[in-house]
Enzyme design. Structure first.
Site, PDB file in Angstrom:
ATOM      1  CB  CYS A 122     107.631 117.934  73.147  1.00 16.32           C
ATOM      2  SG  CYS A 122     109.324 117.409  72.752  1.00 16.32           S
ATOM      3  CG  HIS A 160     121.385 123.223  68.938  1.00 14.69           C
ATOM      4  ND1 HIS A 160     120.674 122.138  68.462  1.00 14.69           N
ATOM      5  CD2 HIS A 160     120.865 123.513  70.152  1.00 14.69           C
ATOM      6  CE1 HIS A 160     119.747 121.801  69.348  1.00 14.69           C
ATOM      7  NE2 HIS A 160     119.843 122.615  70.391  1.00 14.69           N
ATOM      8  CD  GLU A 168     116.730 120.776  65.458  1.00 19.88           C
ATOM      9  OE1 GLU A 168     116.047 121.275  64.550  1.00 19.88           O
ATOM     10  OE2 GLU A 168     116.420 120.825  66.670  1.00 19.88           O
ATOM     11  CB  SER A 206     117.863 125.497  71.887  1.00 19.33           C
ATOM     12  OG  SER A 206     117.516 126.581  71.065  1.00 19.33           O
ATOM     13  CG  ASN A 207     112.759 123.637  74.449  1.00 14.43           C
ATOM     14  OD1 ASN A 207     111.918 123.788  75.342  1.00 14.43           O
ATOM     15  ND2 ASN A 207     113.568 122.593  74.417  1.00 14.43           N
TER      16      ASN A 207
END
Length: 313
Positions: free
Chosen positions: A17, A129, A131, A228-229
């Site tokens: 991304c 996590h 983030e 995670s994604n």
């Protein structure tokens, strides 16, 4: 009896991304500009191969800034940091390059704004996590972590009329929607964030895997276990109808037995995965007779981000 036709449905968009591309470039440019070693707090992105390649070029990955020699160059990962980390780097005289994804920065800004308005912030995400840790650090007295619908059932707030939800950017869209619905049942005055927190790339990759999963006997998601994604893509593929779905770091982890009897294999990759790893998986599938590859584009993607301001010169 004729042999079963074997084909591959290749999801598009997939892989890098804009935020990941920006973060990896930040480390590469820092190495070119300042020379090795360049220190990186945490993994710059959650992909084993990317980290290994950057290490070969002279990047040194550390857990905290106190491991960086005073005056050294440190890059903050794409997942974001708490304000205390930035302060610690300043106190040690480090030359800091902030590669936090702009979409994560947006969530940080929202957390600060709602905390200033005396809201309790229900942060939907996974405990521990990076983030989530960074976002929580913006307003630790106001943030309440909500990990799925179970967390929605137990979270407590000071005032049900002053509560807002935010989310980790890499979650499953469908599961987040369910969690928000569960929260709204308990807190009818729950405020939505001003714009969707789940990043465009996470949503687009999930939309694409849903399309190929409907026709796939097996879906292979290229990505690391701590991404995670990427993990969410496996879950989304199964929920969308794939016969089976597996997460693999690279072609070497693809097991032949998974493909026994399969006619259609779906392939996609997480947002921190370089395309060369997908090519390796396709090459292995080709050797196993899956030589017919059809790319299926679900969403057109053109997003890009500027380099961190410290490198724009």
């Amino acid at each position: 009896m004729s042999e079963t036709h074997r084909r591959v449905l290749l999801a598009k968009p997939r892989g890098y991304c804009a935020g990941v591309d920006r973060a990896v470039q930040a480390v590469e440019i820092a190495l070119d500009r300042f020379g090795a070693p360049v220190y990186v707090r945490k993994q710059i992105v959650h992909n084993t191969h990317v980290v290994n390649e950057l290490e070969k070029r002279g990047a040194v990955f550390v857990e905290e800034t106190d491991e960086v020699p005073e005056g050294g160059v440190v890059v903050f990962s794409a997942h974001g940091i708490a304000p205390e980390v930035r302060l610690a780097a300043q106190q040690r005289g480090l030359r800091a390059i902030d590669a936090t994804c702009p979409l994560v920065t947006k969530v940080h800004n929202e957390a600060r704004r709602f905390a200033a308005g005396d809201y309790d912030i229900l942060l939907i995400g996974h405990d521990g996590h990076e983030e989530v840790v960074g976002t929580t650090g913006e307003a630790p007295a106001r943030v309440r972590l909500v990990d799925g619908t179970d967390g929605a059932a137990t979270v407590e707030v000071r005032d049900p009329a002053k509560v807002v939800w935010l989310s980790q950017t890499t979650l499953s869209v469908d599961e987040t929607t369910q969690t928000v619905a569960a929260l709204r049942e308990r807190f009818p005055q729950l405020v939505d964030p001003p714009s969707d927190d789940i990043c465009y790339a996470t949503q687009n990759r999930q939309a694409a895997v849903k399309v190929i999963a409907r026709e796939a006997d097996v879906v292979l998601v290229v990505g690391s276990p701590n991404s995670s994604n990427s993990v969410r893509l496996v879950e989304v593929a199964k929920d969308a109808g794939a016969g089976a779905a597996y997460l693999v770091d690279d072609a070497g982890e693809v097991e032949d037995r998974w493909l026994a009897g399969a006619g259609t294999v779906g392939v996609t990759s997480g947002a921190s995965v370089p395309e060369e790893l997908v090519s390796g998986v396709l090459a292995k599938l080709d050797r196993l007779g899956f030589s017919d590859v059809e790319e299926v584009e679900a969403v057109t993607e053109r997003m890009s981000f500027q380099l961190p301001r410290e490198l724009r010169k």
